[in-house]
Design a protein around this motif. Structure first.
Motif, PDB file in Angstrom:
ATOM      1  N   SER A   1      -6.939 -34.421   3.015  1.00  9.35           N
ATOM      2  CA  SER A   1      -8.248 -33.996   3.479  1.00  9.35           C
ATOM      3  C   SER A   1      -8.124 -33.287   4.820  1.00  9.35           C
ATOM      4  N   VAL A   2      -7.307 -32.268   4.839  1.00 11.43           N
ATOM      5  CA  VAL A   2      -7.180 -31.487   6.069  1.00 11.43           C
ATOM      6  C   VAL A   2      -7.329 -30.016   5.714  1.00 11.43           C
ATOM      7  N   THR A   3      -7.568 -29.230   6.707  1.00 12.53           N
ATOM      8  CA  THR A   3      -7.699 -27.791   6.471  1.00 12.53           C
ATOM      9  C   THR A   3      -6.315 -27.170   6.332  1.00 12.53           C
ATOM     10  N   GLN A   4      -6.295 -25.995   5.802  1.00  8.20           N
ATOM     11  CA  GLN A   4      -5.023 -25.306   5.592  1.00  8.20           C
ATOM     12  C   GLN A   4      -4.296 -25.019   6.910  1.00  8.20           C
ATOM     13  N   PRO A   5      -4.992 -24.564   7.964  1.00 12.17           N
ATOM     14  CA  PRO A   5      -4.273 -24.338   9.220  1.00 12.17           C
ATOM     15  C   PRO A   5      -3.649 -25.608   9.787  1.00 12.17           C
ATOM     16  N   THR A   6      -4.322 -26.716   9.626  1.00 11.47           N
ATOM     17  CA  THR A   6      -3.764 -27.969  10.136  1.00 11.47           C
ATOM     18  C   THR A   6      -2.492 -28.341   9.388  1.00 11.47           C
ATOM     19  N   LEU A   7      -2.513 -28.202   8.069  1.00 18.21           N
ATOM     20  CA  LEU A   7      -1.303 -28.492   7.306  1.00 18.21           C
ATOM     21  C   LEU A   7      -0.174 -27.552   7.719  1.00 18.21           C
ATOM     22  N   SER A   8      -0.513 -26.301   7.883  1.00 17.52           N
ATOM     23  CA  SER A   8       0.502 -25.317   8.270  1.00 17.52           C
ATOM     24  C   SER A   8       1.136 -25.694   9.606  1.00 17.52           C
ATOM     25  N   HIS A   9       0.285 -26.150  10.504  1.00 18.64           N
ATOM     26  CA  HIS A   9       0.793 -26.581  11.806  1.00 18.64           C
ATOM     27  C   HIS A   9       1.718 -27.784  11.667  1.00 18.64           C
ATOM     28  N   ASP A  10       1.299 -28.755  10.862  1.00 21.82           N
ATOM     29  CA  ASP A  10       2.122 -29.944  10.677  1.00 21.82           C
ATOM     30  C   ASP A  10       3.471 -29.601  10.042  1.00 21.82           C
ATOM     31  N   MET A  11       3.470 -28.662   9.121  1.00 22.09           N
ATOM     32  CA  MET A  11       4.732 -28.273   8.498  1.00 22.09           C
ATOM     33  C   MET A  11       5.652 -27.618   9.527  1.00 22.09           C
ATOM     34  N   LYS A  12       5.054 -26.867  10.422  1.00 18.65           N
ATOM     35  CA  LYS A  12       5.856 -26.218  11.463  1.00 18.65           C
ATOM     36  C   LYS A  12       6.512 -27.258  12.377  1.00 18.65           C
ATOM     37  N   VAL A  13       5.760 -28.306  12.682  1.00 11.68           N
ATOM     38  CA  VAL A  13       6.312 -29.381  13.506  1.00 11.68           C
ATOM     39  C   VAL A  13       7.533 -29.994  12.817  1.00 11.68           C
ATOM     40  N   LEU A  14       7.405 -30.251  11.522  1.00 12.22           N
ATOM     41  CA  LEU A  14       8.516 -30.848  10.779  1.00 12.22           C
ATOM     42  C   LEU A  14       9.707 -29.907  10.693  1.00 12.22           C
TER      43      LEU A  14
END
Lengths: 106, 106
Positions: free
Chosen positions: B42-55
């Motif tokens: 339940s997150v927006t696409q930009p938030t997921l994209s950001h989290d993937m970048k962190v990983l």
DNA sequence: CTCCAATATCGAAACATTCAAATAATTCAA
DNA sequence: TTGAATTATTTGAATGTTTCGATATTGGAG
């Protein structure tokens, strides 16, 4: 979000700091008091006290008062559980979360 | 501060979040693209994209572009090294850091 | 009780993180 | 080239973390 992720993340957050990781390493061979830990770092006493509180609240470290000193030690069962939880998340599983979950409930 | 603590802390910080921990768990049985991950949260696409970048920046996840999709997968050697580093810090050692270090160099 | 040593808490400043909305970039298909 | 689909980046506001100096608390010595 499932509780295992919340609980594991909380412990990881407590040790996701070079200072606190080193503190854990220092405690791995036995308990030490605040003064002994303080000697090994370039931080003030309040800062160390705060970091110890973070580790204690995460359940990773236990404290024991003896006279004027507070002795800190690792909670090895908690650390073992943390390692096991991580292992479970890192390795492939027959009942993989990716095959049984729709949109989450967070 | 010794590099092993800095490096390990960086990886731990990347996964010290329930969302990202769950993402790691989902990737443990194979690569998935952003859209598949997004469906489960339940997150927006930009938030997921950001989290993937962190990983990715922590070295835990690799990305692979295929057409319009980006596929993410775990870097199992990095995760294995992380587990080994943690094991080393959690268990007592003959050459313990607490017996050979004076004030640090941080 | 009074003082000192050891540790904890408070308060504030600096800095970092989180997250979503808006927007940009990339790729494929037509 | 235009448009649609997918993913990435930017921006800004809210929130959290780190760290210190100042101060409080706790326990033992005298």
């Amino acid at each position: 979000m499932e509780q295992i992720y919340v609980d594991t993340a909380k412990m990881l957050k407590a040790i996701s700091d070079p200072k606190r990781l080193r503190i854990v390493d220092m405690l791995s061979c036995g308990e030490l008091c605040a003064f002994q830990l303080l000697e090994a770092f370039s931080v003030t006493q309040p800062t160390l006290s705060h970091d110890m509180k973070v580790l204690i609240e995460a359940g990773i470290v236990n404290d024991r008062r003896e006279g004027k000193n507070t002795y800190y030690s690792l909670d090895n069962s908690v650390l073992a559980a943390l390692q096991q939880a991580l292992g479970g998340m890192f390795r492939p599983k027959p009942e993989c979360i990716c095959r049984k979950n729709g949109p989450d409930d967070s």
